[in-house]
Motif scaffolding. Structure first.
Motif, PDB file in Angstrom:
ATOM      1  N   GLU A 144      16.786 -10.563  -5.228  1.00  0.00           N
ATOM      2  CA  GLU A 144      16.052 -11.555  -4.441  1.00  0.00           C
ATOM      3  C   GLU A 144      14.541 -11.369  -4.630  1.00  0.00           C
ATOM      4  OE1 GLU A 144      16.884 -14.184  -2.126  1.00  0.00           O
ATOM      5  OE2 GLU A 144      18.726 -14.021  -3.291  1.00  0.00           O
ATOM      6  N   ILE A 145      14.109 -10.129  -4.575  1.00  0.00           N
ATOM      7  CA  ILE A 145      12.680  -9.832  -4.730  1.00  0.00           C
ATOM      8  C   ILE A 145      12.215 -10.189  -6.139  1.00  0.00           C
ATOM      9  CG2 ILE A 145      10.989  -7.955  -4.795  1.00  0.00           C
ATOM     10  CD1 ILE A 145      12.715  -6.664  -2.496  1.00  0.00           C
ATOM     11  N   ALA A 146      13.041  -9.904  -7.131  1.00  0.00           N
ATOM     12  CA  ALA A 146      12.684 -10.201  -8.521  1.00  0.00           C
ATOM     13  C   ALA A 146      12.466 -11.697  -8.742  1.00  0.00           C
ATOM     14  CB  ALA A 146      13.765  -9.679  -9.470  1.00  0.00           C
ATOM     15  N   ALA A 147      13.121 -12.529  -7.945  1.00  0.00           N
ATOM     16  CA  ALA A 147      13.003 -13.983  -8.107  1.00  0.00           C
ATOM     17  C   ALA A 147      11.766 -14.554  -7.399  1.00  0.00           C
ATOM     18  CB  ALA A 147      14.263 -14.665  -7.572  1.00  0.00           C
ATOM     19  N   MET A 148      11.025 -13.711  -6.717  1.00  0.00           N
ATOM     20  CA  MET A 148       9.847 -14.171  -5.970  1.00  0.00           C
ATOM     21  C   MET A 148       8.634 -14.294  -6.885  1.00  0.00           C
ATOM     22  SD  MET A 148      10.250 -12.080  -2.442  1.00  0.00           S
ATOM     23  CE  MET A 148      11.730 -12.232  -1.476  1.00  0.00           C
ATOM     24  N   PRO A 149       7.601 -14.994  -6.418  1.00  0.00           N
ATOM     25  CA  PRO A 149       6.375 -15.099  -7.216  1.00  0.00           C
ATOM     26  C   PRO A 149       5.813 -13.700  -7.533  1.00  0.00           C
ATOM     27  CG  PRO A 149       6.308 -16.607  -5.348  1.00  0.00           C
ATOM     28  CD  PRO A 149       7.519 -15.752  -5.161  1.00  0.00           C
ATOM     29  N   PRO A 150       5.186 -13.545  -8.700  1.00  0.00           N
ATOM     30  CA  PRO A 150       4.724 -12.223  -9.145  1.00  0.00           C
ATOM     31  C   PRO A 150       3.823 -11.492  -8.145  1.00  0.00           C
ATOM     32  CG  PRO A 150       4.534 -13.808 -10.927  1.00  0.00           C
ATOM     33  CD  PRO A 150       4.952 -14.578  -9.705  1.00  0.00           C
ATOM     34  N   ILE A 151       2.874 -12.193  -7.546  1.00  0.00           N
ATOM     35  CA  ILE A 151       1.963 -11.492  -6.627  1.00  0.00           C
ATOM     36  C   ILE A 151       2.727 -10.988  -5.403  1.00  0.00           C
ATOM     37  CG2 ILE A 151       1.186 -13.542  -5.377  1.00  0.00           C
ATOM     38  CD1 ILE A 151      -1.608 -12.184  -5.291  1.00  0.00           C
ATOM     39  N   ARG A 152       3.673 -11.757  -4.916  1.00  0.00           N
ATOM     40  CA  ARG A 152       4.465 -11.357  -3.747  1.00  0.00           C
ATOM     41  C   ARG A 152       5.314 -10.137  -4.082  1.00  0.00           C
ATOM     42  NH1 ARG A 152       6.789 -16.346  -1.327  1.00  0.00           N
ATOM     43  NH2 ARG A 152       4.567 -16.624  -1.027  1.00  0.00           N
ATOM     44  N   LYS A 153       5.916 -10.157  -5.265  1.00  0.00           N
ATOM     45  CA  LYS A 153       6.705  -9.007  -5.719  1.00  0.00           C
ATOM     46  C   LYS A 153       5.849  -7.760  -5.783  1.00  0.00           C
ATOM     47  CE  LYS A 153       8.279 -10.466  -9.596  1.00  0.00           C
ATOM     48  NZ  LYS A 153       8.939 -10.876 -10.817  1.00  0.00           N
ATOM     49  N   THR A 154       4.687  -7.895  -6.382  1.00  0.00           N
ATOM     50  CA  THR A 154       3.791  -6.749  -6.552  1.00  0.00           C
ATOM     51  C   THR A 154       3.369  -6.195  -5.202  1.00  0.00           C
ATOM     52  OG1 THR A 154       2.996  -7.661  -8.638  1.00  0.00           O
ATOM     53  CG2 THR A 154       1.642  -5.957  -7.601  1.00  0.00           C
ATOM     54  N   VAL A 155       2.967  -7.068  -4.294  1.00  0.00           N
ATOM     55  CA  VAL A 155       2.547  -6.636  -2.955  1.00  0.00           C
ATOM     56  C   VAL A 155       3.687  -5.892  -2.269  1.00  0.00           C
ATOM     57  CG1 VAL A 155       1.942  -7.464  -0.644  1.00  0.00           C
ATOM     58  CG2 VAL A 155       0.745  -8.369  -2.638  1.00  0.00           C
ATOM     59  N   PHE A 156       4.870  -6.457  -2.304  1.00  0.00           N
ATOM     60  CA  PHE A 156       6.015  -5.839  -1.642  1.00  0.00           C
ATOM     61  C   PHE A 156       6.344  -4.481  -2.258  1.00  0.00           C
ATOM     62  CE2 PHE A 156      10.552  -5.141  -0.886  1.00  0.00           C
ATOM     63  CZ  PHE A 156      10.583  -5.242   0.502  1.00  0.00           C
ATOM     64  N   ASN A 157       6.364  -4.415  -3.594  1.00  0.00           N
ATOM     65  CA  ASN A 157       6.689  -3.153  -4.260  1.00  0.00           C
ATOM     66  C   ASN A 157       5.648  -2.077  -3.980  1.00  0.00           C
ATOM     67  OD1 ASN A 157       9.154  -3.918  -5.365  1.00  0.00           O
ATOM     68  ND2 ASN A 157       8.176  -4.864  -7.130  1.00  0.00           N
ATOM     69  N   LEU A 158       4.386  -2.447  -3.945  1.00  0.00           N
ATOM     70  CA  LEU A 158       3.345  -1.465  -3.632  1.00  0.00           C
ATOM     71  C   LEU A 158       3.513  -0.940  -2.212  1.00  0.00           C
ATOM     72  CD1 LEU A 158       0.200  -3.129  -5.245  1.00  0.00           C
ATOM     73  CD2 LEU A 158       1.389  -1.079  -6.037  1.00  0.00           C
ATOM     74  N   SER A 159       3.935  -1.802  -1.318  1.00  0.00           N
ATOM     75  CA  SER A 159       4.124  -1.391   0.071  1.00  0.00           C
ATOM     76  C   SER A 159       5.378  -0.541   0.233  1.00  0.00           C
ATOM     77  CB  SER A 159       4.226  -2.630   0.965  1.00  0.00           C
ATOM     78  OG  SER A 159       4.589  -2.267   2.276  1.00  0.00           O
ATOM     79  N   ARG A 160       6.488  -1.063  -0.190  1.00  0.00           N
ATOM     80  CA  ARG A 160       7.760  -0.398   0.084  1.00  0.00           C
ATOM     81  C   ARG A 160       8.084   0.717  -0.912  1.00  0.00           C
ATOM     82  NH1 ARG A 160       6.576  -2.969   3.974  1.00  0.00           N
ATOM     83  NH2 ARG A 160       8.018  -4.026   5.339  1.00  0.00           N
ATOM     84  N   ASN A 161       7.843   0.501  -2.161  1.00  0.00           N
ATOM     85  CA  ASN A 161       8.217   1.506  -3.163  1.00  0.00           C
ATOM     86  C   ASN A 161       7.185   2.597  -3.323  1.00  0.00           C
ATOM     87  OD1 ASN A 161      10.448  -0.090  -3.557  1.00  0.00           O
ATOM     88  ND2 ASN A 161       9.674  -1.037  -5.417  1.00  0.00           N
ATOM     89  N   ASN A 162       5.921   2.248  -3.155  1.00  0.00           N
ATOM     90  CA  ASN A 162       4.868   3.242  -3.369  1.00  0.00           C
ATOM     91  C   ASN A 162       4.249   3.730  -2.068  1.00  0.00           C
ATOM     92  OD1 ASN A 162       5.279   2.970  -6.104  1.00  0.00           O
ATOM     93  ND2 ASN A 162       3.741   1.395  -6.338  1.00  0.00           N
ATOM     94  N   GLY A 163       4.669   3.160  -0.956  1.00  0.00           N
ATOM     95  CA  GLY A 163       4.217   3.630   0.346  1.00  0.00           C
ATOM     96  C   GLY A 163       2.749   3.377   0.645  1.00  0.00           C
ATOM     97  N   LEU A 164       2.174   2.375   0.003  1.00  0.00           N
ATOM     98  CA  LEU A 164       0.758   2.088   0.228  1.00  0.00           C
ATOM     99  C   LEU A 164       0.573   1.241   1.483  1.00  0.00           C
ATOM    100  CD1 LEU A 164      -0.373   1.217  -3.409  1.00  0.00           C
ATOM    101  CD2 LEU A 164      -0.532   3.404  -2.233  1.00  0.00           C
ATOM    102  N   SER A 165      -0.539   1.429   2.151  1.00  0.00           N
ATOM    103  CA  SER A 165      -0.860   0.636   3.336  1.00  0.00           C
ATOM    104  C   SER A 165      -1.331  -0.750   2.906  1.00  0.00           C
ATOM    105  CB  SER A 165      -1.955   1.326   4.151  1.00  0.00           C
ATOM    106  OG  SER A 165      -3.184   1.245   3.456  1.00  0.00           O
ATOM    107  N   TYR A 166      -1.366  -1.668   3.871  1.00  0.00           N
ATOM    108  CA  TYR A 166      -1.844  -3.017   3.584  1.00  0.00           C
ATOM    109  C   TYR A 166      -3.285  -2.975   3.069  1.00  0.00           C
ATOM    110  CZ  TYR A 166       2.211  -5.008   6.044  1.00  0.00           C
ATOM    111  OH  TYR A 166       3.476  -5.386   6.435  1.00  0.00           O
ATOM    112  N   ALA A 167      -4.102  -2.096   3.668  1.00  0.00           N
ATOM    113  CA  ALA A 167      -5.504  -1.993   3.250  1.00  0.00           C
ATOM    114  C   ALA A 167      -5.608  -1.478   1.818  1.00  0.00           C
ATOM    115  CB  ALA A 167      -6.271  -1.073   4.193  1.00  0.00           C
ATOM    116  N   GLU A 168      -4.778  -0.498   1.464  1.00  0.00           N
ATOM    117  CA  GLU A 168      -4.797   0.027   0.095  1.00  0.00           C
ATOM    118  C   GLU A 168      -4.362  -1.045  -0.898  1.00  0.00           C
ATOM    119  OE1 GLU A 168      -3.777   4.749   0.770  1.00  0.00           O
ATOM    120  OE2 GLU A 168      -2.164   3.287   1.014  1.00  0.00           O
TER     121      GLU A 168
END
Length: 176
Positions: free
Chosen positions: A120-144
């Motif tokens: 489902e995530i892979a089918a999303m727009p690239p920027i949305r995927k990237t934002v989500f992966n940075l948050s959930r997979n890499n544990g980065l904060s919204y500010a980071e």
């Protein structure tokens, strides 16, 4: 510093690799410890992540920050280690040694659901995927994330909200 460090690691410069280890081993340890509450797993993941970094150094992406690539590796190594622990638990039946194992078992058993979420995530727009992966997979904060991607924290929040909304809708459609 990031691109020079990636170049140095890719070319086998041990001093640069050691510098990367000194800079990132504690943040990776802290990230894994937060997720697992296990000193053993966190220590193992740090070591295996840097072994993987060295073994796969030629495949590093030049235009992606080293910390993002390292945390992605650490996440995968952590999942691998947790699967090994779950297998060990099944055979030993010693849940008192690893109290996080019960939650781990549920997590691994739902890996099919996770694969569906990833699709489902892979089918999303690239920027949305990237934002989500940075948050959930890499544990980065919204500010980071906002700083890395040069967008506002409100935009990051909006993207995360849209991903979560889509995943909730997906779950609702499966369950009902």
């Amino acid at each position: 510093m990031g691109k020079d460090m990636i170049y140095g690691i890719k070319t086998g410069d041990m001093a640069v690799f050691n510098n990367a280890y000194l800079n990132y081993h504690k943040p990776i340890y802290d990230f894994v410890f937060y997720k697992t509450q296990s000193d053993f797993i966190a220590s193992e993941v740090v070591q295996l992540t840097f072994i993987r970094l060295w073994e796969r150094r030629t495949a590093l992406v030049d235009n992606l920050e080293l910390n993002i690539q390292l945390f992605g590796m650490a996440r995968q190594v952590m999942i691998d280690q947790l699967r090994k622990e779950a297998t060990r638990f099944r055979y030993n039946q010693q849940s008192d040694q690893h109290p996080f194992t019960d939650n781990l078992m549920n997590m691994i058993e739902s890996k099919d659901m996770l694969k569906q979420f990833e699709q489902e995530i892979a089918a999303m727009p690239p920027i949305r995927k990237t934002v989500f992966n940075l948050s959930r997979n890499n544990g980065l904060s919204y500010a980071e994330i906002a700083e890395i991607m040069d967008i506002s924290t409100k935009t990051v929040e909006s993207h995360i909200g849209k991903v979560l909304s889509r995943l909730k809708q997906y779950m609702f459609n499966i369950l009902f």
